[in-house]
Design a protein around this motif. Sequence first.
Motif, PDB file in Angstrom:
ATOM      1  N   ALA A 204       0.831  -1.206   0.000  1.00 31.34           N
ATOM      2  CA  ALA A 204       0.000   0.000   0.000  1.00 31.34           C
ATOM      3  C   ALA A 204       0.863   1.254   0.000  1.00 31.34           C
ATOM      4  CB  ALA A 204      -0.935  -0.012   1.212  1.00 31.34           C
ATOM      5  N   ASP A 205       1.955   1.217   0.763  1.00 32.06           N
ATOM      6  CA  ASP A 205       2.850   2.377   0.838  1.00 32.06           C
ATOM      7  C   ASP A 205       3.639   2.584  -0.447  1.00 32.06           C
ATOM      8  OD1 ASP A 205       2.015   2.721   3.449  1.00 32.06           O
ATOM      9  OD2 ASP A 205       3.782   1.755   4.339  1.00 32.06           O
ATOM     10  N   GLY A 206       3.911   1.485  -1.159  1.00 32.65           N
ATOM     11  CA  GLY A 206       4.822   1.571  -2.299  1.00 32.65           C
ATOM     12  C   GLY A 206       4.196   1.715  -3.666  1.00 32.65           C
ATOM     13  N   MET A 207       2.915   1.369  -3.821  1.00 35.78           N
ATOM     14  CA  MET A 207       2.342   1.347  -5.161  1.00 35.78           C
ATOM     15  C   MET A 207       2.234   2.728  -5.791  1.00 35.78           C
ATOM     16  SD  MET A 207       2.055  -1.537  -6.517  1.00 35.78           S
ATOM     17  CE  MET A 207       3.443  -2.241  -5.651  1.00 35.78           C
ATOM     18  N   GLY A 208       1.990   3.756  -4.985  1.00 36.49           N
ATOM     19  CA  GLY A 208       1.964   5.111  -5.529  1.00 36.49           C
ATOM     20  C   GLY A 208       3.318   5.489  -6.110  1.00 36.49           C
ATOM     21  N   LYS A 209       4.379   5.054  -5.447  1.00 35.87           N
ATOM     22  CA  LYS A 209       5.738   5.324  -5.939  1.00 35.87           C
ATOM     23  C   LYS A 209       6.013   4.532  -7.222  1.00 35.87           C
ATOM     24  CE  LYS A 209       7.499   6.228  -1.281  1.00 35.87           C
ATOM     25  NZ  LYS A 209       8.406   5.784  -0.204  1.00 35.87           N
ATOM     26  N   VAL A 210       5.551   3.294  -7.265  1.00 38.47           N
ATOM     27  CA  VAL A 210       5.706   2.495  -8.475  1.00 38.47           C
ATOM     28  C   VAL A 210       5.066   3.202  -9.661  1.00 38.47           C
ATOM     29  CG1 VAL A 210       4.957   0.366  -9.631  1.00 38.47           C
ATOM     30  CG2 VAL A 210       5.916   0.260  -7.326  1.00 38.47           C
ATOM     31  N   LYS A 211       3.865   3.709  -9.469  1.00 36.53           N
ATOM     32  CA  LYS A 211       3.159   4.373 -10.566  1.00 36.53           C
ATOM     33  C   LYS A 211       3.870   5.644 -10.992  1.00 36.53           C
ATOM     34  CE  LYS A 211      -1.063   2.279  -8.896  1.00 36.53           C
ATOM     35  NZ  LYS A 211      -2.218   2.445  -7.984  1.00 36.53           N
ATOM     36  N   ALA A 212       4.428   6.379 -10.029  1.00 42.05           N
ATOM     37  CA  ALA A 212       5.175   7.596 -10.366  1.00 42.05           C
ATOM     38  C   ALA A 212       6.402   7.261 -11.207  1.00 42.05           C
ATOM     39  CB  ALA A 212       5.581   8.335  -9.095  1.00 42.05           C
TER      40      ALA A 212
END
Length: 246
Positions: A229-237
């Motif tokens: 949950a914490d990392g998926m936003g970073k993956v998308k960026a």
Amino acid sequence: MAVVAIIGGTGLTQLEGLSIREAVSLETPYGAPSADILRGEFGGREVLFLARHGHPHRIPPHQVNYRANLWALKQAGAEAIIAVNAVGGIHAAMGTGHFCVPHQLIDYTWGREHTFYEGELDHVTHVDFTHPYAENLRAKLIGALQAEGYPYSGHGVYACSQGPRLETVAEIARMERDGADIVGMTGMPEAVLARELALPYACLALVVNPAAGKSTGVITMAEIEQALADGMGKVKAVLQRVLAQA
């Protein structure tokens, strides 16, 4: 511009921000892929997206039809592939939330359909797999991670285990002796199948837990889910930045 396909792993069964034009349902000589291939726009350009474990997340790593997935992506027009993988950290630098763009891998899997070159062949075919990941794609992922300021390692050895269970302490110790930095369950045969289809392929790995024996406690799904949950936003960026320059 090359058409990039994104293969989403655990935690990335949907690509938020993907403007979907169509869902492509394909049959292949190897059966059906894990899910429909979504064609749309992401990061300002056309992309293909495939959920490796299906949507919803239901196919365990040892039962993913990797041959159908790769064949279908090629058939749908993919010219390069970025694979997103959730992994465990073996090397001390690979803490939870750390990114790794591996440059090598070791395959510990067994019994998986791992090649297109079998059956009634005209001749035996061997593909060079000295360097399993495409260096130009790796460089773009590394550049995007640098630009976003996320903690990352630009090199690493991905150990692919069979799953679906997690590894034992002794197995992780063996992998560490072998030179592995991260461990996952889906890196192979995906990478070699892409090579057989002449599709440049690179991996964006997100560490979601310390591997067995690398922390004082047991590995829990709650811990992994929180890291995802914490990392998926970073993956998308990172993916958006890569696609903007691809």
